[in-house]
Write a protein that holds these residues in place. Structure first.
Motif, short mmCIF file in Angstrom:
data_model
loop_
_atom_site.label_atom_id
_atom_site.label_comp_id
_atom_site.label_asym_id
_atom_site.label_seq_id
_atom_site.Cartn_x
_atom_site.Cartn_y
_atom_site.Cartn_z
N VAL A 1 0.85 -1.19 0.00
CA VAL A 1 0.00 0.00 0.00
C VAL A 1 0.89 1.25 0.00
O VAL A 1 1.79 1.38 0.85
N PHE A 2 0.63 2.16 -0.94
CA PHE A 2 1.41 3.38 -1.09
C PHE A 2 0.51 4.60 -1.01
O PHE A 2 -0.68 4.54 -1.34
N LEU B 1 5.67 4.01 1.06
CA LEU B 1 5.04 2.76 1.47
C LEU B 1 4.33 2.93 2.80
O LEU B 1 4.93 3.34 3.80
N LEU B 2 3.04 2.66 2.82
CA LEU B 2 2.23 2.78 4.03
C LEU B 2 2.13 1.46 4.79
O LEU B 2 2.09 1.44 6.02
N ALA B 3 2.04 0.36 4.05
CA ALA B 3 1.91 -0.95 4.70
C ALA B 3 2.25 -2.05 3.72
O ALA B 3 2.15 -1.88 2.50
N GLU B 4 2.66 -3.17 4.28
CA GLU B 4 2.91 -4.38 3.50
C GLU B 4 2.14 -5.49 4.19
O GLU B 4 2.45 -5.86 5.33
N ARG C 1 -13.49 1.61 2.43
CA ARG C 1 -13.17 1.00 3.73
C ARG C 1 -12.54 -0.38 3.56
O ARG C 1 -11.64 -0.77 4.32
N HIS C 2 -13.01 -1.13 2.57
CA HIS C 2 -12.50 -2.48 2.38
C HIS C 2 -11.91 -2.67 0.98
O HIS C 2 -12.36 -2.06 0.01
N GLU D 1 -8.30 0.47 7.27
CA GLU D 1 -7.88 1.28 8.40
C GLU D 1 -6.78 0.58 9.19
O GLU D 1 -5.79 1.19 9.59
N SER D 2 -6.96 -0.72 9.42
CA SER D 2 -5.98 -1.48 10.21
C SER D 2 -4.97 -2.22 9.34
O SER D 2 -3.98 -2.74 9.85
#
Length: 404
Positions: free
Chosen positions: A112-113, A119-122, A154-155, A192-193
């Motif tokens: 997620v970028f 990079l926000l999350a992997e 959201r999803h 969100e998580s």
């Protein structure tokens, strides 16, 4: 080296109602076009934040969208992203401007970028299926291939090409015929998580998926199952599998959330599914190996990438005008449409470029390099940026700007 399975369909000659016409390509003589008369009408999931990836900036970047028709803008490279654990098969944009890359079984994650390439999350694709209510479900890994957002963002729903773990035999591939293959799973990710908060079983080798505009339905094409799963999103229940034929792939859903269009690559057609009854109600001829589908903003036109024909076609769903086909490049894969509907962006896996097509007259207005294996693409309207997933391990980001 990555080997991508290619399906060898029979290529027939033009039919009697197909006419060759000229293709006006900006700056050069282009390939021929064809006009075709249409005959028919919550367990634990690992999500890690990380440092900013390697981002190569071009000389100029633009983040403000001018009030200017997209078919008169010019694409130029803004930046590119390359980093460990990135080997994107697809890229999708969220309603709030985040970008998600699916990295298949080569990296077993979703990246997620933000809009600037940080990079926000992997998100790891390992799940404990028993914790989601799957009887005797093992801990397994997936292989994220395509994704689609819920309307509110959201999803994120992610298809897994195959599952890996106890009880799974992941031997099906792109050359499969219908057979006794393993079913796979769709993941639902909480944005969100950044955790997987739901799973649902679908058919064999699920590929593309789309969420209806009202958010009620998720439709998934099962490549080796020769069918499509229709899923009720409220409780993640598969309500039907609709038999379609050899190798279904692309999906588009109309604005009323009533009709799902599914390309059937091995049959050269688009199946039209009534989501209220989960039945096929119509079939539209769509050339050889129709792969990806995109609907115009007004819902009148369908744009189709014909993988083995080397081009894209425009289908008037009202039947008032003939189909138009234009050659764009070798192995056109995914497409994206601008917010004003005036520009279609097409990536070509073998010729390695991206083509911009003016939809009004299906004229090529620009070609640009997009790496050696571009396969996925998305358009983000608030920034007028095009993100391209290069299967060789790079994300290419382009501005579509007003010319000087």
């Amino acid at each position: 080296m990555i080997t991508i399975g290619l399906i060898a369909y029979t290529i027939s000659a033009l039919s009697a109602d197909e006419v060759s016409v000229g293709d006006a390509t900006a700056g050069a003589a282009g390939p021929s076009s064809t006009v075709v008369n249409t005959a028919s009408t919550s367990p634990t999931t690992t999500a890690t934040t990380a440092t900013t990836p390697t981002t190569t900036l071009a000389t100029t970047t633009t983040t403000t969208v001018p009030a200017f028709p997209t078919d008169q803008r010019v694409m130029e490279l803004a930046f590119r992203i390359s980093r460990d654990n990135l080997q994107p098969k697809s890229i999708v944009a969220s309603p709030d401007g985040r970008f998600v890359a699916q990295n298949m079984m080569y990296r077993h994650n979703v990246s997620v970028f933000d809009g600037d390439g940080a990079l926000l999350a992997e998100i790891d694709d390992t799940v404990d299926l028993s914790a989601f209510g799957v009887a005797d479900g093992p801990v397994a890994k997936g292989s994220p291939v395509e994704a689609a957002f819920s309307p509110d963002g959201r999803h994120l729903y992610v298809s897994n090409y195959k599952m890996y773990g106890p009880g799974f035999n992941p031997i099906a591939d792109d050359e499969c015929e219908r057979g006794d293959w393993d079913d796979s799973y769709i993941y639902r990710i909480d944005m969100e998580s950044y955790t997987i908060d739901g799973v649902v079983a679908v058919g064999a080798v699920p590929k593309f998926l789309a969420v209806s505009p009202d958010g009620k339905w998720l439709v998934v094409s099962n490549w080796c199952g020769f069918d499509a799963s229709v899923i009720r999103t409220s409780d993640l229940t598969e309500v039907a599998r609709v038999n379609l034929g050899r190798h279904p792939r692309g999906i588009a859903i109309d604005a009323d959330s009533r009709l799902a269009y599914v390309s059937v690559m091995g049959a050269g057609r688009i199946a039209v599914i009534d989501l209220n009854t989960a039945t096929e109600i119509e079939s539209i001829e769509a050339g050889i190996s129709p792969r990806h589908l995109v609907l115009s903003p007004d819902g009148r036109y369908m744009y189709v990438s014909n993988n083995l024909q080397g081009g894209v076609r425009k289908i008037d769903l009202t039947g008032a005008s003939p189909q138009v086909f234009i050659r764009t490049g070798e192995r056109p894969r995914s497409m994206a449409l601008s917010e004003d509907g005036l520009s279609l962006y097409v990536v070509h896996y073998e010729s390695g470029g991206m083509t911009k097509v003016a939809t009004a007259d299906m004229r090529i207005v620009q070609r640009i390099d997009a790496g050696s294996g571009p396969v996925g693409i998305t358009y983000e309207p608030t920034s007028a940026r095009i993100w391209v997933a290069d299967y060789r391990g790079v994300l290419w980001v382009f501005d579509d700007r007003v010319p000087d």
